[in-house]
Design a protein around this motif. Sequence first.
Motif, mmCIF file in Angstrom:
data_model
loop_
_atom_site.group_PDB
_atom_site.id
_atom_site.type_symbol
_atom_site.label_atom_id
_atom_site.label_comp_id
_atom_site.label_asym_id
_atom_site.label_seq_id
_atom_site.Cartn_x
_atom_site.Cartn_y
_atom_site.Cartn_z
ATOM 1 N N VAL A 47 0.837 -1.205 0.000
ATOM 2 C CA VAL A 47 0.000 0.000 0.000
ATOM 3 C C VAL A 47 0.873 1.256 0.000
ATOM 4 N N LEU A 48 1.881 1.278 0.860
ATOM 5 C CA LEU A 48 2.762 2.447 0.910
ATOM 6 C C LEU A 48 3.426 2.698 -0.439
ATOM 7 N N LEU A 49 3.921 1.630 -1.051
ATOM 8 C CA LEU A 49 4.596 1.787 -2.343
ATOM 9 C C LEU A 49 3.618 2.189 -3.447
ATOM 10 N N ARG A 50 2.389 1.671 -3.389
ATOM 11 C CA ARG A 50 1.384 2.051 -4.387
ATOM 12 C C ARG A 50 1.015 3.529 -4.234
ATOM 13 N N LEU A 51 0.828 3.981 -2.988
ATOM 14 C CA LEU A 51 0.513 5.389 -2.772
ATOM 15 C C LEU A 51 1.674 6.279 -3.211
ATOM 16 N N GLU A 52 2.888 5.809 -2.989
ATOM 17 C CA GLU A 52 4.049 6.594 -3.424
ATOM 18 C C GLU A 52 4.085 6.686 -4.951
ATOM 19 N N VAL A 59 -9.764 3.992 -0.178
ATOM 20 C CA VAL A 59 -9.621 2.624 0.335
ATOM 21 C C VAL A 59 -10.129 1.641 -0.711
ATOM 22 N N SER A 60 -11.245 1.953 -1.340
ATOM 23 C CA SER A 60 -11.819 1.054 -2.351
ATOM 24 C C SER A 60 -10.887 0.854 -3.537
ATOM 25 N N SER A 61 -10.298 1.934 -4.023
ATOM 26 C CA SER A 61 -9.401 1.789 -5.178
ATOM 27 C C SER A 61 -8.128 1.044 -4.794
ATOM 28 N N LEU A 62 -7.638 1.266 -3.583
ATOM 29 C CA LEU A 62 -6.469 0.504 -3.121
ATOM 30 C C LEU A 62 -6.817 -0.976 -3.008
ATOM 31 N N ALA A 63 -7.996 -1.260 -2.470
ATOM 32 C CA ALA A 63 -8.424 -2.656 -2.321
ATOM 33 C C ALA A 63 -8.512 -3.333 -3.687
ATOM 34 N N ARG A 64 -9.112 -2.665 -4.665
ATOM 35 C CA ARG A 64 -9.190 -3.240 -6.020
ATOM 36 C C ARG A 64 -7.799 -3.490 -6.581
ATOM 37 N N ALA A 65 -6.924 -2.507 -6.432
ATOM 38 C CA ALA A 65 -5.575 -2.618 -6.996
ATOM 39 C C ALA A 65 -4.788 -3.756 -6.361
ATOM 40 N N GLU A 66 -5.038 -4.014 -5.078
ATOM 41 C CA GLU A 66 -4.303 -5.054 -4.358
ATOM 42 C C GLU A 66 -5.061 -6.378 -4.285
ATOM 43 N N GLY A 74 -9.096 -1.637 4.880
ATOM 44 C CA GLY A 74 -9.229 -0.749 6.032
ATOM 45 C C GLY A 74 -8.395 -1.230 7.209
ATOM 46 N N THR A 75 -8.386 -2.536 7.429
ATOM 47 C CA THR A 75 -7.578 -3.122 8.501
ATOM 48 C C THR A 75 -6.092 -2.968 8.206
ATOM 49 N N THR A 76 -5.733 -3.027 6.946
ATOM 50 C CA THR A 76 -4.332 -2.864 6.540
ATOM 51 C C THR A 76 -3.871 -1.424 6.752
ATOM 52 N N ILE A 77 -4.747 -0.483 6.465
ATOM 53 C CA ILE A 77 -4.385 0.939 6.504
ATOM 54 C C ILE A 77 -4.386 1.518 7.921
ATOM 55 N N ALA A 78 -5.254 1.019 8.779
ATOM 56 C CA ALA A 78 -5.400 1.601 10.129
ATOM 57 C C ALA A 78 -4.075 1.756 10.872
ATOM 58 N N PRO A 79 -3.206 0.726 10.918
ATOM 59 C CA PRO A 79 -1.931 0.916 11.621
ATOM 60 C C PRO A 79 -1.011 1.929 10.931
#
Length: 150
Positions: A47-52, A59-66, A74-79
Amino acid sequence: MDKRRKDEENPLAAALAGDIRAVVARLKRRLREQGAVGDFTPSQIAVLLRLERDGPATVSSLARAEGMRPQSMGTTIAPLEAAGLVVGSPDPNDGRQTLLALTESCRTYLRESRAARQDWLHRTIQIRLTPGEQVELAAAVKLLERLAAD
């Protein structure tokens, strides 16, 4: 033609395929150790590398991409948010959505982590390889680039 038949036709290519895969996996582990990745999961790192690379995302677009469910993302991003690495802001095109982006401290962390890996690899090449072996490695890198090309 089955796998065994292909391996019998070109045993060197089959051996190289296994050797390269194993070496790349070990090198990847060593580089990860040098980059102080911390206690992040592979999904969080992705996620960090994709956002970079791609910039802010929902969250939805990240979930689709991954290839994940939005709830799992959401659980992945919270921390990451709790650690101050990711921050959310209203989507200017749709105020109901939140765009997640890297914080400046996260960008600094990623730069420093890459620099540490680069420095380790540079020093290791200098220490462990003779100048002639470094020339051979340069040639091998060109070949690996051809293998990895799209």
